[in-house]
Motif scaffolding. Structure first.
Motif, PDB file in Angstrom:
ATOM      1  N   CYS A 125       5.663  20.703 -13.964  1.00 16.61           N
ATOM      2  CA  CYS A 125       4.886  21.944 -14.021  1.00 16.61           C
ATOM      3  C   CYS A 125       5.745  23.083 -14.552  1.00 16.61           C
ATOM      4  N   LEU A 126       5.276  23.772 -15.561  1.00 17.62           N
ATOM      5  CA  LEU A 126       6.039  24.866 -16.159  1.00 17.62           C
ATOM      6  C   LEU A 126       6.129  26.086 -15.240  1.00 17.62           C
ATOM      7  N   VAL A 127       5.297  26.127 -14.232  1.00 20.24           N
ATOM      8  CA  VAL A 127       5.282  27.286 -13.323  1.00 20.24           C
ATOM      9  C   VAL A 127       6.215  27.081 -12.142  1.00 20.24           C
ATOM     10  N   CYS A 128       6.043  25.949 -11.418  1.00 22.08           N
ATOM     11  CA  CYS A 128       6.817  25.761 -10.182  1.00 22.08           C
ATOM     12  C   CYS A 128       7.746  24.566 -10.206  1.00 22.08           C
ATOM     13  N   GLY A 129       7.635  23.692 -11.214  1.00 23.74           N
ATOM     14  CA  GLY A 129       8.518  22.538 -11.293  1.00 23.74           C
ATOM     15  C   GLY A 129       8.004  21.304 -10.581  1.00 23.74           C
ATOM     16  N   ASP A 130       6.801  21.359 -10.015  1.00 24.48           N
ATOM     17  CA  ASP A 130       6.219  20.196  -9.347  1.00 24.48           C
ATOM     18  C   ASP A 130       5.748  19.177 -10.395  1.00 24.48           C
ATOM     19  N   THR A 131       5.316  18.020  -9.927  1.00 24.90           N
ATOM     20  CA  THR A 131       4.815  16.992 -10.851  1.00 24.90           C
ATOM     21  C   THR A 131       3.523  17.467 -11.516  1.00 24.90           C
ATOM     22  N   ALA A 132       3.437  17.325 -12.829  1.00 29.35           N
ATOM     23  CA  ALA A 132       2.256  17.763 -13.580  1.00 29.35           C
ATOM     24  C   ALA A 132       1.961  16.744 -14.679  1.00 29.35           C
ATOM     25  N   ILE A 181       8.866  24.939  -6.197  1.00 31.42           N
ATOM     26  CA  ILE A 181       7.954  24.213  -5.298  1.00 31.42           C
ATOM     27  C   ILE A 181       7.965  24.815  -3.902  1.00 31.42           C
ATOM     28  N   GLN A 182       9.146  25.207  -3.424  1.00 28.27           N
ATOM     29  CA  GLN A 182       9.245  25.730  -2.064  1.00 28.27           C
ATOM     30  C   GLN A 182       8.765  27.167  -1.942  1.00 28.27           C
TER      31      GLN A 182
END
Length: 403
Positions: A34-41, A81-82
């Motif tokens: 994810c370009l916003v938070c770094g989570d899996t996208a 993410i956190q």
């Protein structure tokens, strides 16, 4: 050569899974980050590769950027993410920066509406309209309730933080001590004994911390015996940790006359060790002030048992009340760290603070056991605190909060 991702013939070249696509490199898409938070996208949502959480977040807030609560830290919050749930303003800004566009939400909405109409074409039109109306009302009300709850929770936490800092500063004598230290060169030699008095300085720190803790509504709801037990267990440790902030802010351990005066009571090894601990302390005073109120509601901050009946008192029977208060302050500490420093730096700062606290408590136990003068001062503070609590038992005037 163009690196655009090929789409099936049945799909528009501008839409993927109901969300519009902008030109992104094949490497960015394959990264699945994810370009916003770094989570899996795995899907491009509203113009940027983003996770489901950020998609829902932008869908909810993209139309109302003016209604988002402003950032409290000059729009410098790190979004990962956190910490992605900590600051709505910075998260929405990053969504926009990464390419997410609110205009694409309208297209997605229209597509969903068309799909719903096709699937329900055989149903009664009036019933269909009623169902749609109810669903819209429920969705709208649920969204509003969630936003109100989150906003209320956010406001209450930062109000609590403000109250803690204000309470500490109200009772602190650090500014007065700093002024005295700065005026030391202008004093006569005869005045030194009145100004450079370690016992009086320690007493002032004790009074400051006692008043700070007593102003908390969590303390006021305890019974007199529980309040007394809490101070017996924790006041020594709180004062010991507070001294690191006190000495750093005032700088008096860098003044030979003050340092030598404390050495006469505690010895050079203890004072030089304390000065080293002061130098290692986190430079953010707000963190220290939150830690102080956390330590105040510990079950035991002094590893030396000064009261043989302490293990059978009523405080231990109600330990869950202490943990409830402590959890509120610990959560506040962590959210403050995340919002200001991001996850990685927060972990490092928190770890260093825990190391310093454990070091201070360990040294405090040694000093209390081996130093008669310090033990006399500490026991005198405890006795005086008990007297003050008994005298003010019916006093319920709070600096902050409600009983």
């Amino acid at each position: 050569m163009s690196s655009k991702r090929k789409l099936p013939a049945s799909q528009s070249s501008q839409e993927i899974d109901g969300d519009s696509n902008v030109n992104r490199s094949e490497d960015s898409f394959r990264s699945h980050i994810c370009l916003v938070c770094g989570d899996t996208a795995r899907i491009i949502n509203y113009g940027a590769l983003s996770c489901q959480s950020c998609k829902i977040f932008f869908r909810r807030n993209g139309f109302r950027p003016g209604g988002v609560r402003p950032c409290c830290f000059d729009k410098c919050c790190e979004i990962n993410i956190q910490s992605r749930h900590t600051c709505t303003d910075c998260r929405l800004t990053k969504c926009t920066t990464m390419g997410m566009c609110s205009d694409l939400i309208r297209k997605d909405t229209k597509k969903l509406e068309r799909s719903s109409l096709k699937q329900s074409c055989t149903t009664d039109q009036s019933t269909f309209q009623q169902v749609i109306t109810v669903l819209q009302l429920v969705t709208s009300n649920t969204s509003n309730i969630l936003q109100i709850d989150q906003s209320s929770h956010f406001d209450s936490q930062w109000t609590l933080l403000s109250n803690i800092v204000h309470s500490h500063d109200t009772f602190s004598t650090m500014s007065q001590m700093l002024l005295t230290a700065n005026n030391l060169p202008s004093l006569s030699v005869e005045s030194y004994s009145n100004v450079i008095n370690p016992i009086e300085i320690i007493n002032q720190m004790c009074i400051s911390m006692q008043s700070f803790i007593s102003s908390s509504p969590d303390f006021r709801v305890l019974t007199l015996s529980e309040q007394t037990s809490l101070f017996e267990r924790n006041l020594h440790g709180v004062i010991a940790f507070y001294s690191t902030l006190f000495f750093r802010h005032t700088g008096i351990l860098r003044i030979p006359k003050y340092l030598n005066a404390f050495i006469t009571i505690y010895g050079s090894d203890v004072m030089l060790s304390l000065r080293h601990t002061v130098d290692q302390l986190d430079p953010d005073p707000t963190l220290i002030k939150i830690i102080l109120i956390i330590l105040a509601f510990s079950s035991n901050c002094l590893i030396v048992n000064t009261n043989k009946t302490m293990e059978r008192d009523s405080l231990l029977d109600g330990t869950f009340r202490l943990l409830g208060s402590q959890n509120v302050y610990v959560e506040l500490l962590w959210k403050y760290l995340i919002s200001k420093y991001g996850y990685g730096d927060s972990v490092l700062r928190f770890t260093r603070l825990i190391q310093i606290i454990l070091c201070v408590i360990k040294k405090l136990g040694i000093v209390y056991t081996n130093n008669t003068t310090h033990r006399t001062i500490s026991d005198g503070v405890t006795a005086k605190t008990k007297q003050i609590l008994a005298t003010n038992e019916n006093d319920r005037t709070l600096l902050w909060g409600k009983v």
